[in-house]
Design an enzyme around this catalytic site. Structure first.
Site, short mmCIF file in Angstrom:
data_model
loop_
_atom_site.label_atom_id
_atom_site.label_comp_id
_atom_site.label_asym_id
_atom_site.label_seq_id
_atom_site.Cartn_x
_atom_site.Cartn_y
_atom_site.Cartn_z
N GLU A 1 12.93 4.42 -8.46
CA GLU A 1 12.62 3.08 -7.74
C GLU A 1 13.15 3.58 -6.34
O GLU A 1 13.86 4.52 -6.12
CB GLU A 1 13.69 1.96 -8.30
CG GLU A 1 13.05 1.65 -9.70
CD GLU A 1 11.73 1.09 -9.61
OE1 GLU A 1 11.56 0.16 -8.74
OE2 GLU A 1 10.80 1.41 -10.40
N LYS B 1 11.83 -4.35 -17.66
CA LYS B 1 10.57 -4.38 -18.66
C LYS B 1 10.95 -4.90 -20.03
O LYS B 1 10.17 -5.54 -20.71
CB LYS B 1 10.42 -2.88 -18.54
CG LYS B 1 9.89 -2.37 -17.50
CD LYS B 1 9.89 -0.86 -17.38
CE LYS B 1 9.30 -0.13 -16.24
NZ LYS B 1 9.87 1.33 -15.89
N VAL C 1 4.89 -2.64 -17.33
CA VAL C 1 5.58 -1.87 -18.47
C VAL C 1 4.71 -0.78 -18.87
O VAL C 1 3.62 -1.02 -19.26
CB VAL C 1 5.72 -2.73 -19.75
CG1 VAL C 1 6.68 -2.35 -20.92
CG2 VAL C 1 6.56 -4.10 -19.38
N GLY D 1 4.15 6.93 -12.25
CA GLY D 1 3.58 7.69 -11.34
C GLY D 1 2.31 7.00 -10.51
O GLY D 1 1.87 5.95 -10.84
N PHE E 1 0.92 -1.05 0.00
CA PHE E 1 -0.15 -0.11 0.12
C PHE E 1 0.92 1.37 0.06
O PHE E 1 0.80 2.04 0.79
CB PHE E 1 -0.99 -0.07 1.23
CG PHE E 1 -2.14 0.73 1.18
CD1 PHE E 1 -2.96 0.70 -0.16
CD2 PHE E 1 -2.34 1.75 2.17
CE1 PHE E 1 -4.02 1.67 -0.15
CE2 PHE E 1 -3.55 2.69 2.00
CZ PHE E 1 -4.33 2.39 0.93
N1 HSE Z 1 11.14 3.83 -11.74
C1 HSE Z 1 10.45 3.29 -12.68
C2 HSE Z 1 10.44 4.54 -13.69
C3 HSE Z 1 9.09 3.25 -12.39
O1 HSE Z 1 11.18 5.58 -13.79
O2 HSE Z 1 9.82 4.44 -15.13
C4 HSE Z 1 7.91 2.67 -13.21
O3 HSE Z 1 8.33 1.34 -13.49
#
Ligand code: HSE
Length: 344
Positions: A210, A225, A153, A324, A9
């Site tokens: 991240e 990804k 993704v 986001g 959460f």
């Molecule tokens: N840290 C990733 C980015 C978040 O900046 O795209 C989404 O996966």
């Protein structure tokens, strides 16, 4: 009545719950989709379970006020994730715990247990899909449950639902694009004059980066990804190991390089690619110096873009948010709607 279990959460889980609150009437009217939240569990924010339903707005306010869910009234508190999955009478489990790209835990265990328990599963967690897609999709099939992962993704921008539906008849030869919002945001801000550190700090504040930003700036997130795409779309079995696969991030790109490129009518972008070569699936992440006329070079900020090179439509490119709170929460919402539609 769908009964929802939220495991994890943080930003994404809360973004999803906000949408569930905002869109309750819209979803009922448009899809006959009715739901209640029966459990929320987070390793930091605590947990509460009530199989009769929790007040969703109250849960959101509680957590936003910085209060721990272990003190939330009206339910059983303090269960860990696996106990929550075990005791909840949910129909769909939403997994949005932090991404661990090396072991994909505890998320993979959460997903397995929820499928075993008879819940459909939606996840935005990249680890389990990058590392264990085959096992998890086979388990879901055996259990006659659905596993969806649109948010892994390009956040809520449709990738998998597009490939499964609108492009179902296309044979995909190559997928290429900007898959990490943080690095694209940093490159954009550096071009505007900010330092690397300033730009990274803003990306963190906006919730794109991240937990450990190395995963973004060294290209590991984009690699995860790309591996998800390789495994899901091309049926490969590649693991996102930056030591074994070609993976270069943006840390070596200096402001001077960016300005020099601009003078030459070019722009650096961190490009992730998956393609077939002599029957083998190849993956790569690296900065590329693109001409400004290249459609990918005009994709700025945290926006992502992906081109699908295929036999029937040549090239289809999608541009949209890749990170986001609301944008990734939306991926869960869309997966949820598709699961619900599938029940009919
Ligand atoms: N840290 C990733 C980015 C978040 O900046 O795209 C989404 O996966």
């Amino acid at each position: 009545m769908e009964k929802l279990v939220l495991i994890g959460f943080g930003t994404v889980g809360q973004g999803f719950l906000e949408l569930l609150v905002q869109k309750k009437k819209f979803l009922k009217e448009n899809f006959g989709l009715d739901y209640k939240l029966v459990a929320v569990c987070d390793s930091l924010k605590g947990s509460v379970l009530n199989n009769n339903g929790l007040d969703m707005e109250k849960v959101l306010k509680w957590v936003k006020a910085g209060k721990n869910l272990n003190n939330f009234p009206d339910g059983k508190n303090g269960l860990n994730a696996l106990e929550t999955i075990e005791k909840a009478n949910g129909t769909v489990m939403f997994e949005a715990t932090y991404t661990d790209i090396k072991k994909a835990e505890p998320a993979t265990t959460h997903i397995k247990n929820a499928l075993d328990k008879g819940m459909d599963v939606v996840t935005t967690n990249k680890g389990p899909i990058a590392l264990y897609y085959k096992e998890l999709s086979e388990l879901a099939k055996r259990k006659k449950k659905i596993l969806r992962f649109e948010g892994t993704v390009m956040a809520g921008t449709p990738v998998f639902s597009l490939l499964q539906n609108g492009m179902a008849g296309c044979e995909i030869k190559e997928i290429k694009g900007i898959l990490n919002g943080t690095t694209n945001f940093i490159l954009t801000k550096m071009e505007e004059g900010l330092s690397y550190e300033e730009a990274l700090k803003i990306a963190q504040d906006l919730g794109y980066a991240e937990a450990v930003p190395d995963a973004d700036v060294l290209g590991w997130d984009a690699l995860a990804k790309v591996c998800i795409l390789a495994n899901v779309v091309f049926g490969a079995r590649v693991k996102p190991d930056p030591k074994k696969l070609e993976c270069i991030g943006i840390t070596e790109i200096k402001k001077e390089d960016i300005f020099k490129a601009k003078e030459e009518g070019k722009r650096y972008k961190l490009i992730g690619k998956v393609w077939k070569e002599k029957g083998k699936v190849k993956v790569k992440v690296s900065p590329e110096l693109l001409e400004l006329s290249d459609p990918l070079s005009s994709v700025m900020g945290s926006t992502n873009a992906l081109s699908f090179i295929n036999d029937a439509l040549n090239s289809v490119t999608i541009v949209g948010p890749g990170a986001g709170r609301k944008e990734t929460g939306y991926a869960m919402l869309n997966d949820f709607i598709l699961i619900h539609k599938n029940r009919r």
